[in-house]
Design an enzyme around this catalytic site. Structure first.
Site, mmCIF file in Angstrom:
data_model
loop_
_atom_site.group_PDB
_atom_site.id
_atom_site.type_symbol
_atom_site.label_atom_id
_atom_site.label_comp_id
_atom_site.label_asym_id
_atom_site.label_seq_id
_atom_site.Cartn_x
_atom_site.Cartn_y
_atom_site.Cartn_z
ATOM 1 C CB CYS A 53 -3.155 -0.578 -1.764
ATOM 2 S SG CYS A 53 -3.085 -0.742 0.037
ATOM 3 C CB ALA A 54 -0.353 3.492 -1.236
#
Length: 465
Positions: free
Chosen positions: A27-28
Site C-alpha cells: 500500500c502507500a
C-alpha cells in the site's frame, strides 16, 4: 547501507524464505506479505533490516513499514525474486476471512477509494492556489484587484477544481468494479450515466432551481453529481451481476450480451432503487458528520484530534475518505482535515522527542526519520516503529493531537482539499487561515514533544521492550 535488492532478500529470508511466501502486495507505506506459516517468520529480524521502520502481523499479513516511495522500490525488488506479486484486491480475496465483517468492509472501502485520492488531492491543491492568487493582498502586489481577474481565467480554474467532483460517481464506480472483479470500463460508463446531462443536475436541484423527475409519482430521479454511496453500491451490485451473467451467457455472445444486460439492469436499478435509497443514507451520514464538527467549545477537535490515530492503528481510517469527500462536495471546504492534521503532527512530535532524547544510535536512526515521515503526513512508521512500541509516547501523541485539534476547532479553520496534512497540507490553507494552521501544527507537536520528553520515554525502556 544495503541496497534495495539486498533489503528485499533480507526481508524475505526473515519472513521464512521464498517457500513461506504466498503472495506480496503493498500500500502507500507498507509491504504486505501473505505467509503460509506465520511461525516461521522472525519479526525481530525483519525489524533489524535497513530501511524497515517497523513490522507486525495483522489481518493475516506480515506488514512491513518502509514509508512512502521506499515501499514501491522494495516491492519492485521483491517481485524480481521467486515470489508471487499480487494486487491488493487479490490479496483482499486471500484475506477475506481475516477480521470481523466490519473490518473486512472497511478494508474494501479503502481499496476502492485510495486510488481516487490523488485526483482529489490535486483538485484541492488547485483550489488552494486559486484562493492564493485571488486574494486582494496578493493581487495588490501586482497592482490588480479582484475585478481585474478575467472570466476566462475563472472558467479555466473551474475546469481544474470542479471536474473531479462532477464526475466523482464515474471514478467511484470504476474503482468499485475493479475491486469487486467486474469490468472497470462498464463501471466508468455506469458512473457517467449517473451524471448524464439529460438528468436534472443534483446541485441545481439542491439550489431549488430544478425539480427531480418523479417516476410512478413517488420515485425521484436526478443526477448524482458529487455523490459517493449510490455509485459505490451500484459498483458492488454491478460487478457481482456481471460475473453472474458471464457464467450463464455462451462465450460466443459474451462480448455483446453481457455488457448490454449489465448496463441496462444496473442503470435501471441505480436510478430507481439504489440512488434514491442511498442518497438518503448519504445525507444522513453528512448530517451526522456536520453535527460532530459543529460541537461547541472545541469538543470536535478534542475528540477527533485525540482519537484519530487510534483509529489509524485499527486500520479502518479509510472510512474518513467518504466524510471528507462529502464535506468538499457539499460545502466546498473541509473542517475535518485540520483536526486530523493535529493528530498526525502530534505523533511526529512524540517520535521526535524519542529520537532527540535517546542516546541509542539505532533508536535515533529509527525515530528521527519516522518523525519526518509523520510531518509529511504518514504516521505508520512513527506509530508502529516507535511510539506504540513503548506506549507512553503514543499516549502523549494522542494528548498533543487533542490539544492541537482543540485549537483548530475554536479557530474554525478549514482546508480547500483532502488527503494531505502537516507540511504538505499547508498548500490547502493558502489564505488568511494559514497562520492558524501553522499554530495548530506547532501546538500539537510542542505538546506531544514536551510530554514525551518529560514523562513518555527514557532509554531504560529499550531494555524492557
Amino acid at each position: 547501507m544495503a541496497d534495495n535488492s539486498q533489503i528485499a532478500k533480507q526481508v524475505i529470508e526473515a519472513a521464512g524464505g521464498e517457500d513461506n511466501i504466498a503472495s506480496v502486495a503493498h500500500c502507500a507505506t507498507r509491504l504486505r506479505i501473505m505467509l503460509h506459516d506465520k511461525e516461521k517468520a522472525d519479526i525481530s529480524a525483519v525489524e533489524n533490516v535497513d530501511k524497515v521502520k517497523g513490522a507486525f502481523y495483522n489481518s493475516g499479513q506480515l506488514q512491513v513499514i518502509f514509508g512512502t516511495g521506499t515501499v514501491n522500490r522494495i516491492y519492485e525488488e521483491v517481485t524480481k525474486l521467486n515470489v508471487q506479486g499480487t494486487s491488493k484486491s487479490e490479496m483482499k480475496e486471500e484475506t477475506k476471512k481475516q477480521g470481523n465483517m466490519f473490518q473486512r468492509w472497511i478494508r474494501t472501502f479503502g481499496d476502492v477509494f485510495v486510488p481516487i485520492i490523488p485526483a482529489l488531492v490535486a483538485t484541492g491543491l488547485f483550489m488552494g492556489l486559486r484562493g492564493l492568487v485571488t486574494q486582494e493582498q496578493i493581487l495588490a502586489i501586482f497592482g490588480l484587484t479582484p475585478d481585474s481577474i478575467s472570466d476566462n481565467f475563472i472558467l479555466f480554474t473551474q475546469v481544474l477544481t470542479d471536474t473531479a467532483f462532477i464526475f466523482l460517481p464515474a471514478l467511484v464506480a470504476w474503482s468499485t468494479f475493479r475491486v469487486f472483479g467486474g469490468s472497470p470500463i462498464l463501471g466508468i460508463v455506469i458512473g457517467l450515466m449517473l451524471v448524464s446531462p439529460a438528468l436534472p443536475n443534483a446541485w441545481v436541484v439542491a439550489g431549488g432551481d430544478a425539480e427531480p423527475i418523479m417516476f410512478l409519482g413517488f420515485i425521484p430521479v436526478l443526477g448524482y453529481q458529487g455523490s459517493v454511496l449510490p455509485a459505490f453500491i451500484t459498483g458492488i451490485v454491478g460487478a457481482k451481476l456481471e460475473k453472474a451473467i458471464r457464467k450463464k451467457v455462451p462465450e460466443s455472445l459474451d462480448l455483446i450480451l453481457t455488457p448490454f444486460l449489465v448496463l441496462l439492469i444496473m442503470i435501471t436499478l441505480a436510478l430507481f432503487v439504489i440512488g434514491p435509497i442511498f442518497h438518503i443514507v448519504e445525507n444522513g451520514i453528512f448530517s451526522a458528520t456536520r453535527a460532530v464538527l459543529e460541537l461547541p467549545l472545541g469538543l470536535s477537535g478534542i475528540i477527533i484530534g485525540g482519537l484519530h490515530q487510534i483509529i489509524v492503528v485499527t486500520g479502518v481510517h479509510h472510512i474518513f475518505n467518504l466524510l471528507e469527500i462529502q464535506l468538499l462536495e457539499r460545502v466546498g471546504e473541509n473542517a475535518f482535515n485540520p483536526l486530523i492534521t493535529a493528530a498526525i503532527a502530534a505523533q511526529g512530535g512524540a517520535a521526535l522527542a524519542v529520537g532527540v532524547k535517546s542516546k541509542a544510535k539505532k533508536m535515533k536512526a529509527l525515530a528521527l526519520p519516522s518523525a519526518l515521515s509523520a510531518f509529511l503526513g504518514i504516521t505508520e512508521p512513527a506509530i508502529f516503529g516507535v511510539n506504540l512500541r513503548y506506549m507512553k509516547p503514543f499516549i502523549m501523541g494522542l494528548i498533543g493531537g487533542a490539544v492541537g485539534g482543540f485549537f483548530a476547532s475554536i479557530t474554525g479553520i478549514t482546508a480547500s482539499g483532502m488527503a494531505i496534512t502537516v507540511i504538505p497540507g499547508s498548500l490547502l490553507y493558502l489564505d488568511s487561515s494559514f497562520i492558524f494552521y501553522l499554530l495548530t501544527n506547532l501546538i500539537a507537536i510542542g505538546v506531544a514533544f514536551g510530554l514525551t520528553w518529560a514523562f513518555g520515554y527514557n532509554d531504560k525502556m529499550l531494555e524492557n521492550k
